[in-house]
Design a protein around this motif. Sequence first.
Motif, mmCIF file in Angstrom:
data_model
loop_
_atom_site.group_PDB
_atom_site.id
_atom_site.type_symbol
_atom_site.label_atom_id
_atom_site.label_comp_id
_atom_site.label_asym_id
_atom_site.label_seq_id
_atom_site.Cartn_x
_atom_site.Cartn_y
_atom_site.Cartn_z
ATOM 1 N N ALA A 11 0.827 -1.204 0.000
ATOM 2 C CA ALA A 11 0.000 0.000 0.000
ATOM 3 C C ALA A 11 0.862 1.254 0.000
ATOM 4 N N ASN A 12 2.015 1.163 0.628
ATOM 5 C CA ASN A 12 2.936 2.303 0.634
ATOM 6 C C ASN A 12 4.351 1.782 0.902
ATOM 7 N N ALA A 18 6.302 -2.699 9.824
ATOM 8 C CA ALA A 18 5.570 -3.246 10.978
ATOM 9 C C ALA A 18 5.658 -4.770 10.996
ATOM 10 N N VAL A 19 5.661 -5.388 9.823
ATOM 11 C CA VAL A 19 5.774 -6.848 9.741
ATOM 12 C C VAL A 19 7.197 -7.274 10.116
ATOM 13 N N ARG A 21 9.200 -5.716 12.047
ATOM 14 C CA ARG A 21 9.392 -5.526 13.491
ATOM 15 C C ARG A 21 8.712 -6.620 14.298
ATOM 16 N N ARG A 22 7.585 -7.113 13.799
ATOM 17 C CA ARG A 22 6.920 -8.225 14.481
ATOM 18 C C ARG A 22 7.852 -9.437 14.506
ATOM 19 N N LEU A 25 10.830 -8.912 16.856
ATOM 20 C CA LEU A 25 10.454 -9.087 18.260
ATOM 21 C C LEU A 25 10.396 -10.575 18.614
ATOM 22 N N ALA A 26 9.831 -11.368 17.718
ATOM 23 C CA ALA A 26 9.745 -12.808 17.974
ATOM 24 C C ALA A 26 11.142 -13.426 17.980
ATOM 25 N N ILE A 103 -3.028 -9.879 10.341
ATOM 26 C CA ILE A 103 -2.469 -8.647 9.784
ATOM 27 C C ILE A 103 -3.372 -8.101 8.680
ATOM 28 N N LEU A 104 -3.983 -9.010 7.930
ATOM 29 C CA LEU A 104 -4.857 -8.558 6.831
ATOM 30 C C LEU A 104 -6.105 -7.839 7.348
ATOM 31 N N THR A 106 -5.970 -5.510 9.396
ATOM 32 C CA THR A 106 -5.586 -4.123 9.639
ATOM 33 C C THR A 106 -5.506 -3.414 8.289
ATOM 34 N N GLN A 107 -4.821 -2.290 8.254
ATOM 35 C CA GLN A 107 -4.780 -1.586 6.976
ATOM 36 C C GLN A 107 -3.600 -2.022 6.106
ATOM 37 N N LEU A 108 -2.961 -3.156 6.444
ATOM 38 C CA LEU A 108 -1.893 -3.662 5.590
ATOM 39 C C LEU A 108 -2.468 -4.525 4.475
ATOM 40 N N MET B 54 -12.062 -9.146 2.364
ATOM 41 C CA MET B 54 -11.101 -10.245 2.279
ATOM 42 C C MET B 54 -11.509 -11.264 1.233
ATOM 43 N N ARG B 74 -9.220 -1.212 2.197
ATOM 44 C CA ARG B 74 -8.162 -0.818 3.116
ATOM 45 C C ARG B 74 -8.572 0.405 3.927
ATOM 46 N N PHE B 93 4.125 -14.332 22.005
ATOM 47 C CA PHE B 93 4.221 -13.000 22.589
ATOM 48 C C PHE B 93 3.406 -12.904 23.875
ATOM 49 N N VAL B 101 2.360 -4.957 18.841
ATOM 50 C CA VAL B 101 2.620 -5.340 17.455
ATOM 51 C C VAL B 101 1.411 -5.003 16.577
ATOM 52 N N ARG B 104 1.012 -1.322 15.690
ATOM 53 C CA ARG B 104 1.943 -0.862 14.656
ATOM 54 C C ARG B 104 1.411 -1.146 13.259
ATOM 55 N N TYR B 105 0.622 -2.211 13.118
ATOM 56 C CA TYR B 105 0.048 -2.492 11.800
ATOM 57 C C TYR B 105 -0.880 -1.356 11.363
ATOM 58 N N PHE B 106 -1.388 -0.607 12.331
ATOM 59 C CA PHE B 106 -2.250 0.525 11.979
ATOM 60 C C PHE B 106 -1.442 1.810 11.867
#
Lengths: 262, 304
Positions: A11-12, A18-19, A21-22, A25-26, A103-104, A106-108, B54, B74, B93, B101, B104-106
């Motif tokens: 999308a940008n 963010a992915v 970083r997830r 973190l894991a 994740i889908l 959200t706005q990703l 979706m 979106r 987690f 986490v 952050r996706y937002f």
Amino acid sequence: MRELCAAALPANAWNWIAVWRRNYLAWKKVALASILGNLADPMIYLFGLGFGLGVVVGRIDGTSYVAFLAGGMVATSAMTAATFETIYAAFARMHAQRTWEAILYTQLTLGDIVLGELAWAATKAFLAGTGITVVATLLGYAAWPSVLYALPVIALTGLAFASLAMVITALAPSYDYFVFYQTLVLTPMLFLCGAVFPVAQLPNVFQQAAHFLPLAHAIDLIRPALLSRPAGNMGLHIGALCIYAVLPFFLSAALFRRRLMP
Amino acid sequence: MSTVAIDLAGVSKTYEGKVVVDGLSFRVAAGECFGLLGPNGAGKSTIARMVLGMTSPDAGEITVLGVPVPARARLARARIGVVPQFDNLDLEFTVRENLLVFGRYFGMSTREVEAIIPSLLEFARLESKAHARVSELSGGMKRRLTLARALINDPQLLVMDEPTTGLDPHARHLIWERLRSLLARGKTIILTTHFMEEAERLCDRLCVLEKGRKIAEGHPHALIEEQIGCQVIEIYGGNPHELHSLISPYAQRIEVSGETLFCYAPDPEQVRLQLRGHAGLRLLQRPPNLEDVFLRLTGREMEK
Ligand SMILES: Nc1ncnc2c1ncn2[C@@H]1O[C@H](COP(=O)(O)OP(=O)(O)OP(=O)(O)O)[C@@H](O)[C@H]1O
Ligand SMILES: [Mg+2]
């Protein structure tokens, strides 16, 4: 059609972070084991083969066998780390763990997710390849400071193999199919691309085939950097790796779109 | 801002030649709790996924929060919170990390997420579990964490696919109470369920589905009144056909489902009188519910 592309493309330019970083973190929770695991295998090959076979082989291409092997093992470790992260860990996040599904919501987009996973796999490949480079340099089997040129190539190699593996991940119904990719694609590449012996040793057809394999391009860039030699055809090798990084990315994103958003 | 949160018009979806959603239309007003009620395979999850963009419908138009979906899904999803049918929390987690986490996706910064985590944990009654791993939580706690996660972007609309399936009654009541507090805050909720009780307690309006088709729509009590409108006696333990002829003069309607006979009787005393002296019968008299509506409309029971 437009909406099909919108879902499959990033999308940008920053959503993928963010992915990444997830996954970071894991990974932090198991970093030590992960690093040891990623380094141990190529190290064993490097020194096992290097010293064992080195006695028989003697000097090769005007250098010791260990030093020759180092470039091949650095590239191979990047290939293996990127591939395994993608076909096992990313597949688990896509399939059994349903992380991608979350994740889908959200706005990703799928494109953002795939890009984040590729960047992450390339990061792990970079860590693995760099780890071996550091050891080889400390032991005097790689030349300082030309070895620094190898680092961006390691990352690019990781990206290319992650991208290729992502296509396999998008297509595989279950884990069982990944074995085919390993044994039919990765292992032959090890021997066709000059990782353990020079490509010139191969019959002519195989030498020609090697020109099309990403590992060969990676090794042709990394080995000279480690040996402080000029690399020929740099533009070609970098270009080939870039194509291997970019085209499968789009293909896999389109395949995931079909698989996950039926 | 429009007062229609979700608008489905003539939506159909076919999977591998099988019609899963069939010409479905409904509207959900802003601030409303709208239920999709139906048995397994009725198409509830497919509808929820289509609302989120979706899955693309084969026919029909979907507008969510004023935005065409899936074309601009979106944009809509940025203002939607989702509780999926199957938990997809990050098991490795902690509770806190899951929220971090997800925020952050937002596009939220770590600091922004950390600022709202305490209120989300309080809402989900998970204050003491902030640093517990998700794999250590009970099913009810996981569900509440999923709910808290869905609220991280302060959504206008919540899409919940079977939010309480698999929970024990206590955990279920806690979720219901939390959902009511969200409605009181003006959120819009669309939820799918196959619990009649859940639909009756929570939903302002609901759409009863069977095989992807809408078979009834309305306020739960209005539907019950309109479709049944009298007391129900469940009769167990006799020969349903014999009993049928015995009590039919006194019943508005009788349904037989398996071993059970459902008698809809304006005057239940008369029916009881008829059955006096029949040994081995068990009678249960109760007010009508959505289960009866479903039975009436489809000829079969929903659960089972
Ligand atoms: N991706 C898919 N491919 C093929 N068929 C599908 C797919 N997704 C759903 N279906 C089918 O569509 C029908 C409706 O499925 P859906 O999941 O929407 O039902 P549901 O009402 O949510 O059921 P449940 O209560 O079991 O969750 C089912 O028959 C299911 O098998
Ligand atoms: Mg479902």
